[in-house]
Design a protein around this motif. Structure first.
Motif, PDB file in Angstrom:
ATOM      1  N   GLU A  24      -8.737   2.601  10.819  1.00  0.00           N
ATOM      2  CA  GLU A  24      -7.440   2.401  10.215  1.00  0.00           C
ATOM      3  C   GLU A  24      -7.036   0.942  10.320  1.00  0.00           C
ATOM      4  O   GLU A  24      -7.216   0.312  11.342  1.00  0.00           O
ATOM      5  N   VAL A  25      -6.475   0.394   9.259  1.00  0.00           N
ATOM      6  CA  VAL A  25      -6.077  -0.997   9.259  1.00  0.00           C
ATOM      7  C   VAL A  25      -4.750  -1.134   9.991  1.00  0.00           C
ATOM      8  O   VAL A  25      -3.743  -0.580   9.566  1.00  0.00           O
ATOM      9  N   PRO A  26      -4.706  -1.839  11.156  1.00  0.00           N
ATOM     10  CA  PRO A  26      -3.466  -1.970  11.894  1.00  0.00           C
ATOM     11  C   PRO A  26      -2.441  -2.759  11.085  1.00  0.00           C
ATOM     12  O   PRO A  26      -2.791  -3.586  10.248  1.00  0.00           O
ATOM     13  N   ARG A  27      -1.187  -2.510  11.342  1.00  0.00           N
ATOM     14  CA  ARG A  27      -0.123  -3.204  10.634  1.00  0.00           C
ATOM     15  C   ARG A  27       0.140  -4.554  11.266  1.00  0.00           C
ATOM     16  O   ARG A  27       0.131  -4.679  12.472  1.00  0.00           O
ATOM     17  N   GLY A  28       0.411  -5.543  10.422  1.00  0.00           N
ATOM     18  CA  GLY A  28       0.805  -6.848  10.914  1.00  0.00           C
ATOM     19  C   GLY A  28      -0.373  -7.700  11.356  1.00  0.00           C
ATOM     20  O   GLY A  28      -1.484  -7.216  11.590  1.00  0.00           O
ATOM     21  N   LEU A  29      -0.095  -9.019  11.500  1.00  0.00           N
ATOM     22  CA  LEU A  29      -1.130  -9.965  11.895  1.00  0.00           C
ATOM     23  C   LEU A  29      -1.666  -9.659  13.284  1.00  0.00           C
ATOM     24  O   LEU A  29      -2.877  -9.681  13.519  1.00  0.00           O
ATOM     25  N   LEU A  30      -0.779  -9.357  14.251  1.00  0.00           N
ATOM     26  CA  LEU A  30      -1.213  -9.069  15.611  1.00  0.00           C
ATOM     27  C   LEU A  30      -2.127  -7.859  15.644  1.00  0.00           C
ATOM     28  O   LEU A  30      -3.149  -7.848  16.332  1.00  0.00           O
ATOM     29  N   GLY A  31      -1.780  -6.845  14.872  1.00  0.00           N
ATOM     30  CA  GLY A  31      -2.608  -5.642  14.824  1.00  0.00           C
ATOM     31  C   GLY A  31      -3.993  -5.933  14.287  1.00  0.00           C
ATOM     32  O   GLY A  31      -4.994  -5.422  14.793  1.00  0.00           O
ATOM     33  N   ARG A  32      -4.060  -6.786  13.248  1.00  0.00           N
ATOM     34  CA  ARG A  32      -5.374  -7.131  12.683  1.00  0.00           C
ATOM     35  C   ARG A  32      -6.208  -7.945  13.661  1.00  0.00           C
ATOM     36  O   ARG A  32      -7.430  -7.790  13.729  1.00  0.00           O
ATOM     37  N   LEU A  33      -5.552  -8.821  14.435  1.00  0.00           N
ATOM     38  CA  LEU A  33      -6.289  -9.605  15.420  1.00  0.00           C
ATOM     39  C   LEU A  33      -6.860  -8.724  16.520  1.00  0.00           C
ATOM     40  O   LEU A  33      -7.891  -9.045  17.111  1.00  0.00           O
ATOM     41  N   ARG A  34      -6.199  -7.629  16.826  1.00  0.00           N
ATOM     42  CA  ARG A  34      -6.641  -6.746  17.903  1.00  0.00           C
ATOM     43  C   ARG A  34      -7.673  -5.735  17.427  1.00  0.00           C
ATOM     44  O   ARG A  34      -8.199  -4.973  18.239  1.00  0.00           O
ATOM     45  N   ARG A  35      -7.975  -5.724  16.153  1.00  0.00           N
ATOM     46  CA  ARG A  35      -8.933  -4.763  15.617  1.00  0.00           C
ATOM     47  C   ARG A  35     -10.343  -5.334  15.682  1.00  0.00           C
ATOM     48  O   ARG A  35     -10.595  -6.420  15.168  1.00  0.00           O
ATOM     49  N   PRO A  36     -11.290  -4.651  16.322  1.00  0.00           N
ATOM     50  CA  PRO A  36     -12.669  -5.153  16.357  1.00  0.00           C
ATOM     51  C   PRO A  36     -13.215  -5.361  14.956  1.00  0.00           C
ATOM     52  O   PRO A  36     -12.972  -4.554  14.055  1.00  0.00           O
ATOM     53  N   ARG A  37     -13.904  -6.466  14.763  1.00  0.00           N
ATOM     54  CA  ARG A  37     -14.499  -6.756  13.469  1.00  0.00           C
ATOM     55  C   ARG A  37     -15.868  -7.374  13.671  1.00  0.00           C
ATOM     56  O   ARG A  37     -16.190  -7.836  14.758  1.00  0.00           O
ATOM     57  N   ARG A  38     -16.656  -7.385  12.629  1.00  0.00           N
ATOM     58  CA  ARG A  38     -18.008  -7.931  12.746  1.00  0.00           C
ATOM     59  C   ARG A  38     -17.935  -9.427  13.013  1.00  0.00           C
ATOM     60  O   ARG A  38     -17.294 -10.168  12.260  1.00  0.00           O
ATOM     61  N   PRO A  39     -18.574  -9.909  14.077  1.00  0.00           N
ATOM     62  CA  PRO A  39     -18.532 -11.349  14.375  1.00  0.00           C
ATOM     63  C   PRO A  39     -19.305 -12.153  13.349  1.00  0.00           C
ATOM     64  O   PRO A  39     -20.284 -11.675  12.767  1.00  0.00           O
ATOM     65  N   ARG A  40     -18.838 -13.374  13.109  1.00  0.00           N
ATOM     66  CA  ARG A  40     -19.508 -14.288  12.178  1.00  0.00           C
ATOM     67  C   ARG A  40     -20.282 -15.317  12.992  1.00  0.00           C
ATOM     68  O   ARG A  40     -19.722 -15.966  13.875  1.00  0.00           O
ATOM     69  N   LEU A  41     -21.563 -15.474  12.673  1.00  0.00           N
ATOM     70  CA  LEU A  41     -22.449 -16.290  13.492  1.00  0.00           C
ATOM     71  C   LEU A  41     -21.953 -17.726  13.610  1.00  0.00           C
ATOM     72  O   LEU A  41     -21.885 -18.281  14.700  1.00  0.00           O
TER      73      LEU A  41
END
Length: 285
Positions: A24-41
């Motif tokens: 689920e896509v968290p609400r707000g910028l802070l929520g998106r920052l706290r969501r695990p995402r694929r790291p970029r090399l």
């Protein structure tokens, strides 16, 4: 809505995880920052390089405060005597008498601290992308709080204690060793022994491998690595036992930061990055 799971190759699914780390896509910028995402090399290489440069710059910019560092070393030594654990000198002399062993430990101290840590980061990036950012945060928070210790509690290592009769094994055996000894000593703060980041980083590596590796003997090696590092830092007279305790406390802080930020410890997050939830279709009138 129920928690989502992540299907891995071969059909195995990760256990359900807290809503904060699902697809689920968290609400707000802070929520998106706290969501695990694929790291970029490219970003990870840049971030690690800049972070280590900043850490080294700040650590070496801390005033060396020689008098205070020696006083603190005397206090640590007296405290360990009071606790009955002041055996660093005996370990240092015993291991130093076996030339091949102490030379190997000198190189261990100088190299594996970086090689193993980078290796674990690469392994996480490749095989555990969903846990990578949280585990990296543990390492960064651990290292960051260590800088506070260097500033507030300057400490001379045992090899620099006056009257301590410890052997500086790098100087005695003329090996290429740590930046705190020999020809490289002027490039590093000599009085930043508390806490020991050799312990903080090696324990981070060991616990990460133990928690996430699937091969039993690899998990055992993960636990042996910080134990061997503890012996090395004492045998080479670079740290007291209590410096290692300081490193453990810093790592505990690092795990606490990751737990608060992600709502879970790193190993409990999904191994793969959850796919973004498809946007809901608007209902026709």
């Amino acid at each position: 809505m129920s928690d989502s799971t992540v299907t891995e190759p071969g059909g195995r699914e990760d256990a359900a995880v807290p809503r904060a780390v699902t697809g689920e896509v968290p609400r707000g910028l802070l929520g998106r920052l706290r969501r695990p995402r694929r790291p970029r090399l490219w970003f990870e290489i840049l971030l690690i390089a800049v972070s280590y440069w900043t850490y080294s710059l700040i650590r070496n910019a801390v005033p060396e405060q020689r008098a205070a560092a020696l006083r603190n070393a005397d206090w640590i030594w007296r405290t360990e005597h009071g606790l009955g654990i002041a055996v660093e000198q005996s370990v240092n002399h015993a291991v130093n008498s076996v030339t091949w062993l102490i030379i190997g430990m000198n190189y261990y101290y100088a190299t594996l601290h970086f090689v193993i840590t980078i290796g674990v980061l690469v392994w996480l990036y490749r095989w555990h992308p969903g846990r990578y950012a949280a585990t990296r945060l543990v390492l960064f928070a651990t290292t960051g709080v260590a800088l506070v210790g260097y500033y507030l509690f300057p400490l001379a290592p045992p090899r620099l204690m006056g009257g301590g009769h410890f052997v500086d094994t790098v100087s005695v055996h003329h090996t290429w060793g740590s930046m705190a000894s020999g020809d490289l000593k002027h490039m590093s703060n000599q009085y930043a022994a508390m806490p020991s980041m050799h312990i903080g980083w090696s324990l981070w590596c060991g616990l990460t491998v133990f928690a996430l590796a699937s091969v039993p003997w690899v998990r055992v090696l993960g636990l042996l690595y910080p134990a061997a590092t503890l012996l090395v830092i004492v045998a080479t007279a670079n740290h007291f036992w209590l410096d290692a305790v300081g490193g453990v406390l810093c790592l505990t802080f690092g795990f606490a930061v990751a737990r608060v930020w992600y709502g879970s410890l790193p190993h409990a997050l999904p191994r793969l990055v959850p796919a973004r939830a498809a946007p809901a279709q608007a209902l026709s009138p």
